[in-house]
Design a protein around this motif. Sequence first.
Motif, PDB file in Angstrom:
ATOM      1  N   VAL A  72      44.673  33.136  45.359  1.00  0.00           N
ATOM      2  CA  VAL A  72      44.833  34.454  44.727  1.00  0.00           C
ATOM      3  C   VAL A  72      43.484  34.928  44.174  1.00  0.00           C
ATOM      4  O   VAL A  72      43.106  36.100  44.328  1.00  0.00           O
ATOM      5  N   PHE A  73      42.739  34.010  43.554  1.00  0.00           N
ATOM      6  CA  PHE A  73      41.415  34.348  43.032  1.00  0.00           C
ATOM      7  C   PHE A  73      40.486  34.798  44.156  1.00  0.00           C
ATOM      8  O   PHE A  73      39.805  35.820  44.047  1.00  0.00           O
ATOM      9  N   VAL A  74      40.450  34.061  45.256  1.00  0.00           N
ATOM     10  CA  VAL A  74      39.569  34.401  46.388  1.00  0.00           C
ATOM     11  C   VAL A  74      39.965  35.753  46.972  1.00  0.00           C
ATOM     12  O   VAL A  74      39.112  36.618  47.212  1.00  0.00           O
ATOM     13  N   LEU A  75      41.253  35.974  47.185  1.00  0.00           N
ATOM     14  CA  LEU A  75      41.722  37.244  47.739  1.00  0.00           C
ATOM     15  C   LEU A  75      41.421  38.399  46.787  1.00  0.00           C
ATOM     16  O   LEU A  75      40.979  39.476  47.217  1.00  0.00           O
ATOM     17  N   GLY A  76      41.635  38.175  45.489  1.00  0.00           N
ATOM     18  CA  GLY A  76      41.329  39.219  44.501  1.00  0.00           C
ATOM     19  C   GLY A  76      39.849  39.569  44.482  1.00  0.00           C
ATOM     20  O   GLY A  76      39.476  40.747  44.430  1.00  0.00           O
ATOM     21  N   ALA A  77      38.997  38.554  44.550  1.00  0.00           N
ATOM     22  CA  ALA A  77      37.547  38.800  44.562  1.00  0.00           C
ATOM     23  C   ALA A  77      37.146  39.556  45.826  1.00  0.00           C
ATOM     24  O   ALA A  77      36.351  40.508  45.765  1.00  0.00           O
ATOM     25  N   LEU A  78      37.697  39.164  46.959  1.00  0.00           N
ATOM     26  CA  LEU A  78      37.385  39.831  48.226  1.00  0.00           C
ATOM     27  C   LEU A  78      37.828  41.294  48.207  1.00  0.00           C
ATOM     28  O   LEU A  78      37.059  42.189  48.563  1.00  0.00           O
ATOM     29  N   LEU A  79      39.052  41.548  47.766  1.00  0.00           N
ATOM     30  CA  LEU A  79      39.564  42.920  47.745  1.00  0.00           C
ATOM     31  C   LEU A  79      38.846  43.795  46.717  1.00  0.00           C
ATOM     32  O   LEU A  79      38.573  44.972  46.980  1.00  0.00           O
ATOM     33  N   ALA A  80      38.532  43.233  45.561  1.00  0.00           N
ATOM     34  CA  ALA A  80      37.801  44.004  44.552  1.00  0.00           C
ATOM     35  C   ALA A  80      36.419  44.379  45.071  1.00  0.00           C
ATOM     36  O   ALA A  80      35.993  45.536  44.950  1.00  0.00           O
ATOM     37  N   SER A  81      35.725  43.417  45.657  1.00  0.00           N
ATOM     38  CA  SER A  81      34.399  43.697  46.196  1.00  0.00           C
ATOM     39  C   SER A  81      34.479  44.716  47.324  1.00  0.00           C
ATOM     40  O   SER A  81      33.692  45.667  47.370  1.00  0.00           O
ATOM     41  N   ALA A  82      35.431  44.539  48.234  1.00  0.00           N
ATOM     42  CA  ALA A  82      35.561  45.470  49.359  1.00  0.00           C
ATOM     43  C   ALA A  82      35.829  46.888  48.867  1.00  0.00           C
ATOM     44  O   ALA A  82      35.213  47.854  49.350  1.00  0.00           O
ATOM     45  N   SER A  83      36.726  47.043  47.895  1.00  0.00           N
ATOM     46  CA  SER A  83      37.045  48.393  47.421  1.00  0.00           C
ATOM     47  C   SER A  83      35.833  49.045  46.758  1.00  0.00           C
ATOM     48  O   SER A  83      35.571  50.236  46.960  1.00  0.00           O
ATOM     49  N   TRP A  84      35.063  48.284  45.988  1.00  0.00           N
ATOM     50  CA  TRP A  84      33.888  48.852  45.325  1.00  0.00           C
ATOM     51  C   TRP A  84      32.789  49.188  46.333  1.00  0.00           C
ATOM     52  O   TRP A  84      32.207  50.271  46.289  1.00  0.00           O
ATOM     53  N   GLN A  85      32.513  48.274  47.246  1.00  0.00           N
ATOM     54  CA  GLN A  85      31.455  48.516  48.232  1.00  0.00           C
ATOM     55  C   GLN A  85      31.813  49.701  49.134  1.00  0.00           C
ATOM     56  O   GLN A  85      30.950  50.498  49.503  1.00  0.00           O
ATOM     57  N   LEU A  86      33.095  49.828  49.493  1.00  0.00           N
ATOM     58  CA  LEU A  86      33.526  50.977  50.303  1.00  0.00           C
ATOM     59  C   LEU A  86      33.406  52.279  49.512  1.00  0.00           C
ATOM     60  O   LEU A  86      33.097  53.334  50.087  1.00  0.00           O
ATOM     61  N   LEU A  87      33.629  52.217  48.206  1.00  0.00           N
ATOM     62  CA  LEU A  87      33.421  53.399  47.361  1.00  0.00           C
ATOM     63  C   LEU A  87      31.949  53.813  47.383  1.00  0.00           C
ATOM     64  O   LEU A  87      31.631  55.002  47.481  1.00  0.00           O
ATOM     65  N   LEU A  88      31.043  52.828  47.313  1.00  0.00           N
ATOM     66  CA  LEU A  88      29.614  53.137  47.406  1.00  0.00           C
ATOM     67  C   LEU A  88      29.273  53.757  48.759  1.00  0.00           C
ATOM     68  O   LEU A  88      28.495  54.708  48.838  1.00  0.00           O
TER      69      LEU A  88
END
Length: 191
Positions: A137-153
């Motif tokens: 859950v931690f790994v998936l949460g980190a991956l999704l959080a990073s992906a959403s922020w980087q895609l926002l950039l």
Amino acid sequence: GYGVAIPVGAIGALIISLTARTSLRIGAAAALGVATADGLYALVAVLSGAALAKLLEPIATQMRWAAAVVLVVLAIRTAIAAFKQSKARQEKPVTVRSAYFGLLGLTVLNPATIVYFGALVVGMQADTTPDLVSGLVFVLGALLASASWQLLLAGGGSLVGRVLSGPRGRLGTALVSSGVIIFLAIGLVTG
């Protein structure tokens, strides 16, 4: 994931400028390369915790210098390509694949990311007994959080690219982003 991703450093500036110069598709590929590296770091941190962070600590300075050199080279190449493009109106095309793997490699060079994830996992282990499900859950949460922020950039870079899509605008944004990337690379090795 957001704790690592949100501070906009050289990688974030690179995603924005790359997207502004190319397309949202290229920027999204670069953003997902960064998110993949963050997800891999989270996985490594869950599997090995602080042990790997301590192992990398002796070479952290060399890793910072390597990352700074790569960033400076990218900044210089971006500036040179911008000048050539403004004269010849041609630029070597960036592919989805090169954007993804290029930013994946740059992010992997950042030792602060694994130290952060290692410290976070050690902190989590102090409060609870880790298990496979919570680690995943931690790994998936980190991956999704990073992906959403980087895609926002990348989306922000796309908007900037539309506003500054003329030859002078592209040259200006490429030069400004090159300067910002060099500044942040210097901060990486001096800070």
